[in-house]
Design a protein around this motif. Structure first.
Motif, PDB file in Angstrom:
ATOM      1  N   LYS A   6       0.879  -1.169   0.000  1.00  0.00           N
ATOM      2  CA  LYS A   6       0.000   0.000   0.000  1.00  0.00           C
ATOM      3  C   LYS A   6       0.917   1.220   0.000  1.00  0.00           C
ATOM      4  N   THR A   7       0.622   2.201  -0.868  1.00  0.00           N
ATOM      5  CA  THR A   7       1.478   3.389  -0.955  1.00  0.00           C
ATOM      6  C   THR A   7       0.630   4.662  -0.959  1.00  0.00           C
ATOM      7  N   SER A   8       1.322   5.777  -0.861  1.00  0.00           N
ATOM      8  CA  SER A   8       0.661   7.081  -0.998  1.00  0.00           C
ATOM      9  C   SER A   8       0.912   7.681  -2.378  1.00  0.00           C
ATOM     10  N   ILE A   9       1.442   6.892  -3.305  1.00  0.00           N
ATOM     11  CA  ILE A   9       1.706   7.356  -4.666  1.00  0.00           C
ATOM     12  C   ILE A   9       0.380   7.410  -5.415  1.00  0.00           C
ATOM     13  N   GLU A  10       0.045   8.579  -5.931  1.00  0.00           N
ATOM     14  CA  GLU A  10      -1.290   8.802  -6.485  1.00  0.00           C
ATOM     15  C   GLU A  10      -1.350   8.967  -7.991  1.00  0.00           C
ATOM     16  N   ALA A  26      18.384  -5.189  -9.190  1.00  0.00           N
ATOM     17  CA  ALA A  26      18.505  -6.472  -9.899  1.00  0.00           C
ATOM     18  C   ALA A  26      17.649  -7.578  -9.276  1.00  0.00           C
ATOM     19  N   LYS A  27      17.197  -7.392  -8.053  1.00  0.00           N
ATOM     20  CA  LYS A  27      16.373  -8.403  -7.382  1.00  0.00           C
ATOM     21  C   LYS A  27      14.911  -8.354  -7.841  1.00  0.00           C
ATOM     22  N   ILE A  28      14.530  -7.282  -8.514  1.00  0.00           N
ATOM     23  CA  ILE A  28      13.149  -7.099  -8.963  1.00  0.00           C
ATOM     24  C   ILE A  28      13.024  -7.581 -10.399  1.00  0.00           C
ATOM     25  N   GLN A  29      12.132  -8.538 -10.622  1.00  0.00           N
ATOM     26  CA  GLN A  29      11.900  -9.036 -11.974  1.00  0.00           C
ATOM     27  C   GLN A  29      10.916  -8.140 -12.719  1.00  0.00           C
ATOM     28  N   ARG A  30       9.807  -7.812 -12.074  1.00  0.00           N
ATOM     29  CA  ARG A  30       8.785  -6.910 -12.643  1.00  0.00           C
ATOM     30  C   ARG A  30       8.148  -6.126 -11.514  1.00  0.00           C
ATOM     31  N   TRP A  31       7.615  -4.975 -11.872  1.00  0.00           N
ATOM     32  CA  TRP A  31       6.869  -4.178 -10.902  1.00  0.00           C
ATOM     33  C   TRP A  31       5.784  -3.414 -11.635  1.00  0.00           C
ATOM     34  N   ASN A  32       4.742  -3.044 -10.904  1.00  0.00           N
ATOM     35  CA  ASN A  32       3.708  -2.172 -11.471  1.00  0.00           C
ATOM     36  C   ASN A  32       2.907  -1.535 -10.350  1.00  0.00           C
ATOM     37  N   PHE A  33       2.277  -0.431 -10.692  1.00  0.00           N
ATOM     38  CA  PHE A  33       1.377   0.265  -9.776  1.00  0.00           C
ATOM     39  C   PHE A  33      -0.050   0.061 -10.234  1.00  0.00           C
ATOM     40  N   ASP A  34      -0.954  -0.079  -9.289  1.00  0.00           N
ATOM     41  CA  ASP A  34      -2.389  -0.052  -9.555  1.00  0.00           C
ATOM     42  C   ASP A  34      -2.927   1.192  -8.860  1.00  0.00           C
ATOM     43  N   LEU A  35      -2.889   2.308  -9.581  1.00  0.00           N
ATOM     44  CA  LEU A  35      -3.286   3.589  -9.006  1.00  0.00           C
ATOM     45  C   LEU A  35      -4.791   3.778  -9.003  1.00  0.00           C
ATOM     46  N   GLU A  36      -5.527   2.838  -9.590  1.00  0.00           N
ATOM     47  CA  GLU A  36      -6.993   2.857  -9.544  1.00  0.00           C
ATOM     48  C   GLU A  36      -7.494   2.261  -8.223  1.00  0.00           C
ATOM     49  N   ASP A  37      -6.649   1.463  -7.586  1.00  0.00           N
ATOM     50  CA  ASP A  37      -7.002   0.851  -6.305  1.00  0.00           C
ATOM     51  C   ASP A  37      -6.948   1.907  -5.209  1.00  0.00           C
ATOM     52  N   ILE A  38      -7.831   1.795  -4.236  1.00  0.00           N
ATOM     53  CA  ILE A  38      -7.888   2.764  -3.142  1.00  0.00           C
ATOM     54  C   ILE A  38      -6.578   2.821  -2.357  1.00  0.00           C
ATOM     55  N   ASP A  39      -5.824   1.716  -2.356  1.00  0.00           N
ATOM     56  CA  ASP A  39      -4.559   1.658  -1.623  1.00  0.00           C
ATOM     57  C   ASP A  39      -3.335   1.984  -2.477  1.00  0.00           C
ATOM     58  N   ILE A  55      10.241  -0.937   0.997  1.00  0.00           N
ATOM     59  CA  ILE A  55       9.652   0.088   1.867  1.00  0.00           C
ATOM     60  C   ILE A  55      10.631   1.236   2.051  1.00  0.00           C
ATOM     61  N   HIS A  56      11.872   0.922   2.308  1.00  0.00           N
ATOM     62  CA  HIS A  56      12.891   1.967   2.488  1.00  0.00           C
ATOM     63  C   HIS A  56      13.057   2.797   1.219  1.00  0.00           C
ATOM     64  N   MET A  57      13.083   2.125   0.076  1.00  0.00           N
ATOM     65  CA  MET A  57      13.253   2.799  -1.212  1.00  0.00           C
ATOM     66  C   MET A  57      12.132   3.819  -1.459  1.00  0.00           C
ATOM     67  N   VAL A  58      10.893   3.411  -1.191  1.00  0.00           N
ATOM     68  CA  VAL A  58       9.742   4.291  -1.416  1.00  0.00           C
ATOM     69  C   VAL A  58       9.733   5.427  -0.398  1.00  0.00           C
ATOM     70  N   ARG A  59      10.030   5.117   0.851  1.00  0.00           N
ATOM     71  CA  ARG A  59      10.028   6.141   1.901  1.00  0.00           C
ATOM     72  C   ARG A  59      11.134   7.165   1.699  1.00  0.00           C
ATOM     73  N   GLN A  60      12.226   6.779   1.064  1.00  0.00           N
ATOM     74  CA  GLN A  60      13.306   7.729   0.764  1.00  0.00           C
ATOM     75  C   GLN A  60      12.806   8.847  -0.147  1.00  0.00           C
ATOM     76  N   CYS A  65       4.604   3.755   2.520  1.00  0.00           N
ATOM     77  CA  CYS A  65       4.644   2.415   1.953  1.00  0.00           C
ATOM     78  C   CYS A  65       4.573   1.393   3.074  1.00  0.00           C
ATOM     79  N   GLU A  66       3.646   0.449   2.943  1.00  0.00           N
ATOM     80  CA  GLU A  66       3.565  -0.659   3.892  1.00  0.00           C
ATOM     81  C   GLU A  66       3.178  -1.924   3.150  1.00  0.00           C
TER      82      GLU A  66
END
Length: 69
Positions: A6-10, A26-39, A55-60, A65-66
């Motif tokens: 869950k993030t505060s990225i809107e 390099a540890k991340i294979q894929r990532w995506n945001f679902d900004l339509e979701d309430i969280d 979490i640390h990366m996003v909070r920086q 982020c939780e």
């Protein structure tokens, strides 16, 4: 495994602030945001236990982020 946060990225501009760090991990294979979701979900596909690292990366960038179980 898929990690879900869950993030505060809107919007895509804010997501772009995190994209460079996510793409360079390099540890991340894929990532995506679902900004339509309430969280404002961030999903990470990885083979590693990197929850705290994400979490640390996003909070920086001054966003909330939780991990969701």
């Amino acid at each position: 495994m898929v990690l879900v946060f869950k993030t505060s990225i809107e919007n895509l501009k804010q997501a772009g602030l995190i994209a460079t760090a996510l793409n360079s991990n390099a540890k991340i294979q894929r990532w995506n945001f679902d900004l339509e979701d309430i969280d404002n979900i961030l999903r990470i596909e990885t083979e590693f236990e990197i929850e705290n690292e994400i979490i640390h990366m996003v909070r920086q960038q001054n966003f909330y982020c939780e991990e969701l179980c």
